[in-house]
Design a protein around this motif. Structure first.
Motif, mmCIF file in Angstrom:
data_model
loop_
_atom_site.group_PDB
_atom_site.id
_atom_site.type_symbol
_atom_site.label_atom_id
_atom_site.label_comp_id
_atom_site.label_asym_id
_atom_site.label_seq_id
_atom_site.Cartn_x
_atom_site.Cartn_y
_atom_site.Cartn_z
ATOM 1 N N LYS A 36 0.802 -1.232 0.000
ATOM 2 C CA LYS A 36 0.000 0.000 0.000
ATOM 3 C C LYS A 36 0.834 1.282 0.000
ATOM 4 O O LYS A 36 0.399 2.296 0.485
ATOM 5 N N THR A 37 2.067 1.223 -0.521
ATOM 6 C CA THR A 37 2.862 2.435 -0.626
ATOM 7 C C THR A 37 2.570 3.111 -1.951
ATOM 8 O O THR A 37 2.244 2.461 -2.941
ATOM 9 N N THR A 38 2.671 4.426 -1.961
ATOM 10 C CA THR A 38 2.416 5.201 -3.160
ATOM 11 C C THR A 38 3.717 5.837 -3.618
ATOM 12 O O THR A 38 4.466 6.371 -2.807
ATOM 13 N N SER A 39 3.977 5.773 -4.909
ATOM 14 C CA SER A 39 5.147 6.450 -5.445
ATOM 15 C C SER A 39 4.690 7.439 -6.508
ATOM 16 O O SER A 39 3.714 7.210 -7.212
ATOM 17 N N VAL A 40 5.388 8.557 -6.584
ATOM 18 C CA VAL A 40 5.052 9.615 -7.530
ATOM 19 C C VAL A 40 6.308 9.974 -8.302
ATOM 20 O O VAL A 40 7.390 10.092 -7.728
ATOM 21 N N ALA A 41 6.167 10.167 -9.604
ATOM 22 C CA ALA A 41 7.289 10.598 -10.435
ATOM 23 C C ALA A 41 6.838 11.782 -11.273
ATOM 24 O O ALA A 41 5.708 11.794 -11.778
ATOM 25 N N LEU A 42 7.694 12.776 -11.417
ATOM 26 C CA LEU A 42 7.424 13.917 -12.289
ATOM 27 C C LEU A 42 8.284 13.783 -13.532
ATOM 28 O O LEU A 42 9.474 13.503 -13.445
ATOM 29 N N ILE A 43 7.661 13.999 -14.692
ATOM 30 C CA ILE A 43 8.344 13.868 -15.968
ATOM 31 C C ILE A 43 8.080 15.151 -16.741
ATOM 32 O O ILE A 43 6.929 15.549 -16.900
ATOM 33 N N ALA A 44 9.118 15.820 -17.229
ATOM 34 C CA ALA A 44 8.968 17.120 -17.879
ATOM 35 C C ALA A 44 9.101 17.012 -19.387
ATOM 36 O O ALA A 44 9.764 16.116 -19.906
ATOM 37 N N GLY A 45 8.460 17.948 -20.077
ATOM 38 C CA GLY A 45 8.560 18.068 -21.521
ATOM 39 C C GLY A 45 8.537 19.537 -21.898
ATOM 40 O O GLY A 45 8.199 20.391 -21.081
ATOM 41 N N THR A 46 8.879 19.843 -23.140
ATOM 42 C CA THR A 46 8.931 21.224 -23.591
ATOM 43 C C THR A 46 7.944 21.435 -24.724
ATOM 44 O O THR A 46 7.807 20.589 -25.594
ATOM 45 N N GLY A 47 7.268 22.573 -24.701
ATOM 46 C CA GLY A 47 6.359 22.957 -25.770
ATOM 47 C C GLY A 47 4.921 22.625 -25.443
ATOM 48 O O GLY A 47 4.640 21.861 -24.523
ATOM 49 N N PRO A 48 3.987 23.229 -26.198
ATOM 50 C CA PRO A 48 2.568 23.036 -25.922
ATOM 51 C C PRO A 48 2.032 21.687 -26.394
ATOM 52 O O PRO A 48 1.074 21.178 -25.851
ATOM 53 N N ASN A 49 2.638 21.117 -27.410
ATOM 54 C CA ASN A 49 2.202 19.837 -27.957
ATOM 55 C C ASN A 49 3.430 18.946 -28.079
ATOM 56 O O ASN A 49 4.288 19.189 -28.902
ATOM 57 N N THR A 50 3.478 17.935 -27.248
ATOM 58 C CA THR A 50 4.681 17.108 -27.203
ATOM 59 C C THR A 50 4.309 15.690 -26.808
ATOM 60 O O THR A 50 3.237 15.451 -26.258
ATOM 61 N N THR A 51 5.180 14.755 -27.083
ATOM 62 C CA THR A 51 5.021 13.380 -26.630
ATOM 63 C C THR A 51 6.100 13.120 -25.586
ATOM 64 O O THR A 51 7.278 13.361 -25.833
ATOM 65 N N ILE A 52 5.669 12.680 -24.418
ATOM 66 C CA ILE A 52 6.591 12.480 -23.308
ATOM 67 C C ILE A 52 6.748 10.990 -23.040
ATOM 68 O O ILE A 52 5.760 10.297 -22.796
ATOM 69 N N PRO A 53 7.988 10.474 -23.081
ATOM 70 C CA PRO A 53 8.201 9.068 -22.747
ATOM 71 C C PRO A 53 8.240 8.877 -21.229
ATOM 72 O O PRO A 53 8.855 9.655 -20.516
ATOM 73 N N CYS A 54 7.553 7.874 -20.762
ATOM 74 C CA CYS A 54 7.586 7.479 -19.349
ATOM 75 C C CYS A 54 8.338 6.152 -19.316
ATOM 76 O O CYS A 54 7.862 5.158 -19.879
ATOM 77 N N THR A 55 9.494 6.133 -18.688
ATOM 78 C CA THR A 55 10.349 4.947 -18.724
ATOM 79 C C THR A 55 10.528 4.355 -17.335
ATOM 80 O O THR A 55 10.139 4.953 -16.343
ATOM 81 N N ASN A 56 11.146 3.195 -17.289
ATOM 82 C CA ASN A 56 11.428 2.482 -16.042
ATOM 83 C C ASN A 56 10.166 2.188 -15.237
ATOM 84 O O ASN A 56 10.173 2.256 -14.007
ATOM 85 N N LEU A 57 9.089 1.885 -15.931
ATOM 86 C CA LEU A 57 7.846 1.523 -15.255
ATOM 87 C C LEU A 57 7.890 0.055 -14.862
ATOM 88 O O LEU A 57 8.660 -0.734 -15.412
ATOM 89 N N THR A 58 7.054 -0.333 -13.940
ATOM 90 C CA THR A 58 6.982 -1.720 -13.482
ATOM 91 C C THR A 58 5.966 -2.471 -14.333
ATOM 92 O O THR A 58 4.885 -1.964 -14.617
#
Length: 149
Positions: A82-104
Motif C-alpha cells: 500500500k505504498t504510493t510512489s510519484v514521479a514527475l516527468i517534464a517536456g517542452t512545448g505546448p504539444n509534445t510526446t513524453i516518454p515514461c520509462t522504467n515503469l513496473t
C-alpha cells in the motif's frame, strides 16, 4: 512614450532608444535588459492521450495550448504494501510526446499533466490510466511429469 506591438507572450525583447530634435538624432542607447512579455493567462489543463505502452514504458501525448513547458505526474500504489510512489516527468512545448520509462510490468499508473508559461502554472488535467503490459513468461523450469492412473 512609445509603443511596441505586436509582442508575443513568453518572448524576451531588448530595447534601444535615442533622442531626436531639430538638430538631428542622437546616438542609440545601450540595449535594455531583456523584458519578457507576460501572457494574460496561465495554460488551460492539457489533454492527455496514451500513445503506446510496453511492459516497462509508455508514451503520453500532451496538448496544452499556451504552455512553454509541460509536466506529467505518474502515481502508483503498490497492491502488496500500500505504498504510493510519484514521479514527475517534464517536456517542452505546448504539444509534445513524453516518454515514461522504467515503469513496473503489469502495473496501474494514474497520470495527470499541467502546463506552465511565464504567467504561471496551470491546473492539473483529468487523470488517465496507464496499465503497463505483462511481460512474456520466461522459460519453464523444473518441469515434472506425473504418471496418470
Amino acid at each position: 512614450p512609445g509603443t511596441a506591438s505586436p509582442l508575443r507572450p513568453g518572448t524576451a525583447y531588448y530595447f534601444q532608444v535615442r533622442a531626436v530634435n531639430s538638430a538631428g538624432a542622437g546616438a542609440w542607447s545601450a540595449a535594455s535588459d531583456g523584458v519578457v512579455v507576460l501572457g494574460r493567462d496561465v495554460p488551460e489543463p492539457p489533454q492527455l492521450n496514451l500513445v503506446a505502452v510496453t511492459p516497462t514504458t509508455a508514451e503520453v501525448q500532451v496538448f496544452c495550448t499556451g504552455a512553454t513547458q509541460v509536466e506529467l505526474e505518474a502515481t502508483t500504489t503498490s497492491r502488496s504494501n500500500k505504498t504510493t510512489s510519484v514521479a514527475l516527468i517534464a517536456g517542452t512545448g505546448p504539444n509534445t510526446t513524453i516518454p515514461c520509462t522504467n515503469l513496473t510490468r503489469f502495473t496501474d499508473y494514474t497520470v495527470r499533466g499541467r502546463g506552465s508559461n511565464p504567467s504561471g502554472t496551470g491546473a492539473w488535467s483529468r487523470a488517465i490510466l496507464i496499465r503497463t503490459a505483462p511481460d512474456v513468461p520466461g522459460p519453464v523450469r523444473d518441469l515434472q511429469l506425473r504418471g496418470g492412473a
